[in-house]
Design a protein around this motif. Structure first.
Motif, short mmCIF file in Angstrom:
data_model
loop_
_atom_site.label_atom_id
_atom_site.label_comp_id
_atom_site.label_asym_id
_atom_site.label_seq_id
_atom_site.Cartn_x
_atom_site.Cartn_y
_atom_site.Cartn_z
N PHE A 163 56.06 34.79 46.31
CA PHE A 163 55.11 35.32 45.32
C PHE A 163 53.77 34.60 45.43
O PHE A 163 52.71 35.22 45.45
N LEU A 164 53.82 33.28 45.54
CA LEU A 164 52.58 32.49 45.69
C LEU A 164 51.85 32.84 46.98
O LEU A 164 50.61 32.95 47.00
N ALA A 165 52.59 33.03 48.06
CA ALA A 165 51.97 33.39 49.34
C ALA A 165 51.29 34.76 49.24
O ALA A 165 50.20 34.96 49.78
N ALA A 166 51.94 35.70 48.54
CA ALA A 166 51.34 37.02 48.36
C ALA A 166 50.08 36.93 47.51
O ALA A 166 49.09 37.63 47.79
N LEU A 167 50.10 36.09 46.48
CA LEU A 167 48.90 35.89 45.65
C LEU A 167 47.74 35.37 46.49
O LEU A 167 46.59 35.81 46.33
N ASP A 168 48.06 34.46 47.38
CA ASP A 168 47.02 33.88 48.23
C ASP A 168 46.43 34.95 49.15
O ASP A 168 45.21 34.97 49.39
N SER A 169 47.26 35.85 49.66
CA SER A 169 46.76 36.89 50.57
C SER A 169 45.90 37.93 49.85
O SER A 169 45.09 38.61 50.49
N LEU A 170 46.07 38.04 48.53
CA LEU A 170 45.32 39.04 47.76
C LEU A 170 44.16 38.43 46.97
O LEU A 170 43.48 39.14 46.24
N LYS A 171 43.94 37.13 47.13
CA LYS A 171 42.88 36.45 46.38
C LYS A 171 41.51 37.09 46.61
O LYS A 171 40.76 37.35 45.66
N ALA A 172 41.18 37.36 47.87
CA ALA A 172 39.86 37.93 48.19
C ALA A 172 39.68 39.30 47.52
O ALA A 172 38.60 39.62 47.01
N PHE A 173 40.73 40.10 47.49
CA PHE A 173 40.66 41.41 46.84
C PHE A 173 40.37 41.27 45.37
O PHE A 173 39.47 41.94 44.82
N TRP A 174 41.11 40.39 44.68
CA TRP A 174 40.89 40.23 43.24
C TRP A 174 39.53 39.60 42.94
O TRP A 174 38.92 39.89 41.92
N ASP A 175 39.04 38.73 43.83
CA ASP A 175 37.69 38.17 43.66
C ASP A 175 36.65 39.29 43.68
O ASP A 175 35.73 39.32 42.85
N VAL A 176 36.81 40.22 44.62
CA VAL A 176 35.89 41.36 44.74
C VAL A 176 35.94 42.22 43.48
O VAL A 176 34.90 42.59 42.92
N MET A 177 37.15 42.55 43.03
CA MET A 177 37.29 43.43 41.87
C MET A 177 36.80 42.76 40.59
O MET A 177 36.19 43.40 39.73
N ASP A 178 37.05 41.46 40.47
CA ASP A 178 36.60 40.74 39.27
C ASP A 178 35.08 40.69 39.20
O ASP A 178 34.49 40.80 38.12
N GLU A 179 34.42 40.51 40.35
CA GLU A 179 32.95 40.50 40.36
C GLU A 179 32.40 41.85 39.91
O GLU A 179 31.44 41.91 39.13
N ILE A 180 33.02 42.92 40.38
CA ILE A 180 32.60 44.26 39.97
C ILE A 180 32.80 44.44 38.46
O ILE A 180 31.92 44.94 37.75
N ASP A 181 33.95 44.02 37.97
CA ASP A 181 34.24 44.18 36.54
C ASP A 181 33.30 43.36 35.66
O ASP A 181 32.95 43.78 34.56
N GLU A 182 32.88 42.19 36.16
CA GLU A 182 32.04 41.30 35.36
C GLU A 182 30.55 41.66 35.42
O GLU A 182 29.83 41.48 34.44
N LYS A 183 30.09 42.17 36.57
CA LYS A 183 28.65 42.33 36.77
C LYS A 183 28.17 43.78 36.74
O LYS A 183 26.97 44.04 36.91
N THR A 184 29.08 44.75 36.58
CA THR A 184 28.66 46.15 36.50
C THR A 184 29.31 46.77 35.28
O THR A 184 30.12 46.15 34.59
N TRP A 185 28.95 48.02 35.03
CA TRP A 185 29.59 48.76 33.95
C TRP A 185 30.64 49.69 34.58
O TRP A 185 30.31 50.70 35.18
N VAL A 186 31.89 49.28 34.45
CA VAL A 186 32.99 50.08 35.00
C VAL A 186 33.39 51.13 33.96
O VAL A 186 33.80 50.80 32.85
#
Length: 372
Positions: A187-210
């Motif tokens: 589970f931890l290894a999978a989280l690490d592989s998806l970190k970049a994806f969630w970083d991208v989505m979080d930036e969109i959610d925080e800095k734009t109007w979704v």
């Protein structure tokens, strides 16, 4: 109907020429249960009587209301028997789980040992039967994630079922020697592989109007982002390659979105995977994404001009009149039904040509894959 009924319930046979009385057996999970069905002369299911054997009645105890409801809504006996068979399957499954013998003592002692090795601080939830667990973990950016484990009767010979909020499948590697700790490590290894994806989505959610989804889950790969008054872009991000160019679809009046499409085609060579996805979109589209606080809320909460609702089955208006003096938004479904009902409208394949319900200017609706 007789052929279909015979195929569904070969042991249920008519007892009279009018076919208002049926008697026989319904089969589920390799067992046969006796029943008798009395239909009215008009053969309508809503006035039908169902007589069950004591054994079937005992199993269906607690399902009386849903059986009555399905009897009221089913158009014929074949449909009702299909529904009844499904209900019986569920009832038998639940009864089996309710009366299943408890696991041997070594099952519990092994689990206690595994949970101790894993760390009790990682356990968020555990049911009284020691069969369902929720474990937590943090990714490298500090986001907390949960994994739900449902242990099977033959654990650890059989791998547990795992439920995660991921945008990609989560297959686990399991042997009879594996443990909860090994699943948590995967589970931890999978989280690490998806970190970049969630970083991208979080930036969109925080800095734009979704605009959609209103409350995105960690598995959501799409975002509809506001660009201006009644104009937005829908992007579909690849979780495995989150900084690459996503699938893009502009929504709004043609005179607004066409220039954006041209810019995207013209500047696509500027896309740099080393930059964030949001920064690349800004560079390629030559625009800033307004934050929620910048735009007036009415600009993006305008009700559909046909049904007068903002959300329809979870979808917000995504069709806009191209007339700058009008700009009225509509749900695709509502506009489709409206234009289809006009004698002056015409359709060519998946495109309907008609007039705006408000300003009567020519309007074109191109149906997407989600046809109403």
């Amino acid at each position: 109907m007789e052929t279909s009924l015979l195929r569904q319930c070969p042991l249920l046979l008519p007892q009279n020429r009018e076919k208002t009385v049926y008697e026989g057996f319904i089969s589920a999970q390799g067992r046969d249960f006796h029943l008798k069905i009395l239909l009215p002369e008009d053969l309508q299911m809503k006035n039908t009587r169902l007589l069950c054997s004591w054994q079937l009645r005992t199993i269906l105890n607690g399902y009386h209301q849903i059986i009555q409801q399905r009897m009221q809504h089913c158009p014929d006996l074949v449909s009702f028997m299909m529904e009844l068979k499904m209900i019986l399957e569920v009832a038998l499954k639940n009864k089996h789980e309710l009366h299943a013998p408890p696991p041997p003592p070594q099952f519990y002692s092994r689990l206690i040992h595994e949970l101790g090795a894993l760390g009790w601080d990682k356990v968020v939830y555990m049911d009284t039967g020691f069969s369902t667990f929720k474990l937590k973990a943090q990714d490298a950016s500090g986001r907390e994630h949960l994994i739900t484990l449902k242990l099977k009767a033959k654990y650890p010979a059989e791998s547990p079922d795992c439920v995660v909020d991921f945008p990609v499948p989560f297959p686990i590697s399991w042997t009879p020697q594996s443990s909860l700790k090994s699943i948590h490590s995967q589970f931890l290894a999978a989280l690490d592989s998806l970190k970049a994806f969630w970083d991208v989505m979080d930036e969109i959610d925080e800095k734009t109007w979704v605009l959609e989804p209103e409350k995105p889950t960690r598995s959501a790969t799409a975002r509809r982002i506001a660009l201006g008054t009644n104009t937005s872009i829908n992007i579909e991000v690849d979780p495995r390659h989150p900084t690459m160019l996503p699938e893009c679809c502009f929504l709004g009046a043609d005179h607004v979105v066409k220039p954006l499409g041209i810019k995207l085609s013209k500047n696509i060579h500027l896309w740099d995977p080393e930059n964030t996805l949001l920064q690349n979109l800004k560079d390629v589209l030559e625009t800033d994404f307004p934050a929620r606080a910048v735009l007036d809320k009415p600009d993006f909460t305008m009700d559909c001009g046909i049904c007068y609702a903002y959300q329809l089955d979870g979808v917000i208006p995504d069709q806009v009149c191209d007339n700058p003096q009008c700009g009225q938004p509509f749900h695709q479904t509502c506009l489709y039904e409206w234009l289809r009902g006009l004698l002056t409208s015409r359709q060519s394949f998946n495109i309907i040509f008609g007039e705006c319900p408000y300003c009567s200017k020519p309007m074109t609706l191109k149906m997407s894959g989600r046809k109403p």
